[in-house]
Design a protein around this motif. Structure first.
Motif, PDB file in Angstrom:
ATOM      1  N   VAL A  62       6.072  11.518  -1.694  1.00  0.00           N
ATOM      2  CA  VAL A  62       5.287  10.366  -3.119  1.00  0.00           C
ATOM      3  C   VAL A  62       5.152   9.179  -1.438  1.00  0.00           C
ATOM      4  N   GLU A  63       3.739   9.951  -0.742  1.00  0.00           N
ATOM      5  CA  GLU A  63       3.149   9.625   0.036  1.00  0.00           C
ATOM      6  C   GLU A  63       3.283   7.930   0.125  1.00  0.00           C
ATOM      7  N   GLN A  64       3.201   6.927  -0.838  1.00  0.00           N
ATOM      8  CA  GLN A  64       2.634   5.579  -1.019  1.00  0.00           C
ATOM      9  C   GLN A  64       4.149   4.995  -0.918  1.00  0.00           C
ATOM     10  N   SER A  65       4.971   5.821  -1.615  1.00  0.00           N
ATOM     11  CA  SER A  65       6.514   5.255  -1.313  1.00  0.00           C
ATOM     12  C   SER A  65       7.189   5.005  -0.071  1.00  0.00           C
ATOM     13  N   ILE A  66       6.744   5.893   0.307  1.00  0.00           N
ATOM     14  CA  ILE A  66       6.724   6.264   2.602  1.00  0.00           C
ATOM     15  C   ILE A  66       6.162   5.092   2.832  1.00  0.00           C
ATOM     16  N   LYS A  72       8.403  -2.704   4.817  1.00  0.00           N
ATOM     17  CA  LYS A  72       9.024  -3.222   4.300  1.00  0.00           C
ATOM     18  C   LYS A  72      10.983  -3.293   5.703  1.00  0.00           C
ATOM     19  N   ILE A  73      10.592  -1.768   6.581  1.00  0.00           N
ATOM     20  CA  ILE A  73      11.301  -1.354   7.699  1.00  0.00           C
ATOM     21  C   ILE A  73      10.756  -2.454   8.836  1.00  0.00           C
ATOM     22  N   LEU A  74       9.097  -2.368   9.122  1.00  0.00           N
ATOM     23  CA  LEU A  74       8.929  -3.781  10.164  1.00  0.00           C
ATOM     24  C   LEU A  74       9.141  -4.979   9.533  1.00  0.00           C
ATOM     25  N   ALA A  75       9.068  -5.057   9.327  1.00  0.00           N
ATOM     26  CA  ALA A  75       9.782  -6.525   8.545  1.00  0.00           C
ATOM     27  C   ALA A  75      10.958  -6.801   8.988  1.00  0.00           C
ATOM     28  N   LEU A  76      11.952  -5.735   8.425  1.00  0.00           N
ATOM     29  CA  LEU A  76      13.613  -6.267   8.215  1.00  0.00           C
ATOM     30  C   LEU A  76      13.818  -6.100  10.706  1.00  0.00           C
ATOM     31  N   TYR A 121       5.103   8.931   9.717  1.00  0.00           N
ATOM     32  CA  TYR A 121       4.637   7.556   9.411  1.00  0.00           C
ATOM     33  C   TYR A 121       5.534   6.796  10.461  1.00  0.00           C
ATOM     34  N   PHE A 122       6.732   7.563  11.263  1.00  0.00           N
ATOM     35  CA  PHE A 122       7.963   6.351  11.496  1.00  0.00           C
ATOM     36  C   PHE A 122       7.540   6.830  13.120  1.00  0.00           C
ATOM     37  N   HIS A 123       7.316   7.833  13.599  1.00  0.00           N
ATOM     38  CA  HIS A 123       6.710   7.791  14.545  1.00  0.00           C
ATOM     39  C   HIS A 123       7.268   7.017  15.547  1.00  0.00           C
ATOM     40  N   ASP A 124       5.726   6.249  15.175  1.00  0.00           N
ATOM     41  CA  ASP A 124       5.616   5.439  16.354  1.00  0.00           C
ATOM     42  C   ASP A 124       6.319   4.003  16.701  1.00  0.00           C
ATOM     43  N   MET A 125       7.587   3.942  15.701  1.00  0.00           N
ATOM     44  CA  MET A 125       8.701   2.523  15.728  1.00  0.00           C
ATOM     45  C   MET A 125       9.539   3.679  16.720  1.00  0.00           C
ATOM     46  N   LEU A 126      10.127   4.797  16.245  1.00  0.00           N
ATOM     47  CA  LEU A 126      10.849   5.250  16.877  1.00  0.00           C
ATOM     48  C   LEU A 126      10.197   6.200  18.932  1.00  0.00           C
ATOM     49  N   ILE A 127       9.454   5.964  18.822  1.00  0.00           N
ATOM     50  CA  ILE A 127       8.861   6.424  20.236  1.00  0.00           C
ATOM     51  C   ILE A 127       8.539   5.174  20.889  1.00  0.00           C
ATOM     52  N   ARG A 128       8.721   3.564  19.467  1.00  0.00           N
ATOM     53  CA  ARG A 128       8.636   2.773  20.798  1.00  0.00           C
ATOM     54  C   ARG A 128      10.325   2.457  21.552  1.00  0.00           C
ATOM     55  N   SER A 129      11.489   3.165  20.767  1.00  0.00           N
ATOM     56  CA  SER A 129      12.354   2.216  20.682  1.00  0.00           C
ATOM     57  C   SER A 129      13.069   3.751  22.039  1.00  0.00           C
ATOM     58  N   GLU A 130      11.902   4.479  21.735  1.00  0.00           N
ATOM     59  CA  GLU A 130      13.231   5.790  22.751  1.00  0.00           C
ATOM     60  C   GLU A 130      14.250   6.344  21.983  1.00  0.00           C
TER      61      GLU A 130
END
Length: 291
Positions: A62-66, A72-76, A121-130
């Protein structure tokens, strides 16, 4: 309060009780990472609560679930994610010719399109952290394991998508590891327990063997916590293996996949699954019809 800059975060999908995901978040926690687990909305999360592991509800189909999970992950984490493990997966056991395509589509939604959506949806966070992406594959995606054609196809597709993802993420210093898993002691077969061949199947002479296969308790399996320790260790390396083979029988399967003829495993599984019995029954039936 914002997390420490030294704190690392690992997000693992598919952490229901008794599975690989649960073992992985347990191991990441031992290694000092803040492990974040996901479970389906209808699944129990009591095992994660008792272990003190952060968890969120997620359905990878479910795309909206992701999308909701990402917020929530961004906030955490303050926008960082060091490891994403695409572990959520389901099995579907059936002969290729008797396969219900609707069931296969559901499985592909989880096993293949789920990881695709997570990375999208999470690639930008992974790139930021390498960081690193870990895709949990299977030897089923390498060898023609009987009654698993659709599951094997979903894992083979995951392997090859992961291959290209690895190349495309390399300019951003994001590592991508494809885990070629042997049989691990989990409860992934729970959805196949009551599965039977459909009436009129050409495989009906092996109906009892098929039922026994669906209800089997694998004997030679790798302990899921041992598996998790090795996968986590690989995921935290600066230069991990592109394909990390681990679990029951992976060494011998890897050897024969590299050096034996493509039909080598046909011979192995022909004997293991009693296909001579099926062939004999088919010839007998054909002869009767010809009279």
């Amino acid at each position: 309060m914002a997390p420490s800059k030294d704190q690392k975060f690992a997000l693992v999908t598919g952490c229901g009780q008794g599975g690989i995901g649960e073992a992985l978040v347990t191991e990441y926690t031992k290694r000092g990472l803040h492990a974040i687990a996901t479970v389906l909305p209808q699944e129990s999360s009591e095992h994660l609560t008792k272990a003190g592991i952060t968890f969120f509800l997620l359905d990878v189909t479910v795309e909206q679930s992701i999308i909701d999970l990402k917020q929530k992950i961004l906030a955490l984490t303050g926008g960082r994610l060091d490891v994403l493990v695409n572990c959520a997966g389901i099995a579907y056991t059936m002969t290729a010719i008797d396969t219900q395509v609707a069931s296969v589509k559901k499985m592909f939604d989880v096993n293949l399109f789920g990881p695709m959506q997570m990375v999208h949806y999470f690639h930008d966070m992974l790139i930021r952290s390498e960081g690193a992406v870990v895709n949990i594959g299977s030897v089923g995606g390498v060898v023609p394991y009987m009654y698993g054609s659709s599951y094997n196809a979903s894992k083979a597709a995951l392997h090859h998508w992961s291959n290209t993802l690895r190349l495309e993420m390399s300019p951003f210093n994001v590592r991508v590891i494809t885990v070629i898993s042997g049989e691990v002691g989990t409860n992934i077969l729970k959805s196949d327990v009551n599965r039977q061949l459909p009436p009129g199947s050409y495989y009906m002479p092996l109906a009892s063997e098929f039922t026994a296969h669906c209800n089997r308790v694998p004997k030679k399996t790798t302990d899921r916590f041992d598996y998790a320790a090795n996968v986590v260790n690989q995921s935290l390396k600066a230069s991990p293996a592109a394909w990390f083979w681990y679990g029951s029988a992976t060494s011998i399967i890897r050897f024969f996949d590299m050096f034996a003829p493509r039909t080598f495993f046909d011979f192995i599984f022909w004997r293991e699954f009693g296909l001579a019995k099926l062939q004999k029954a088919h010839r007998t039936n054909a002869a009767k019809k010809a009279v």
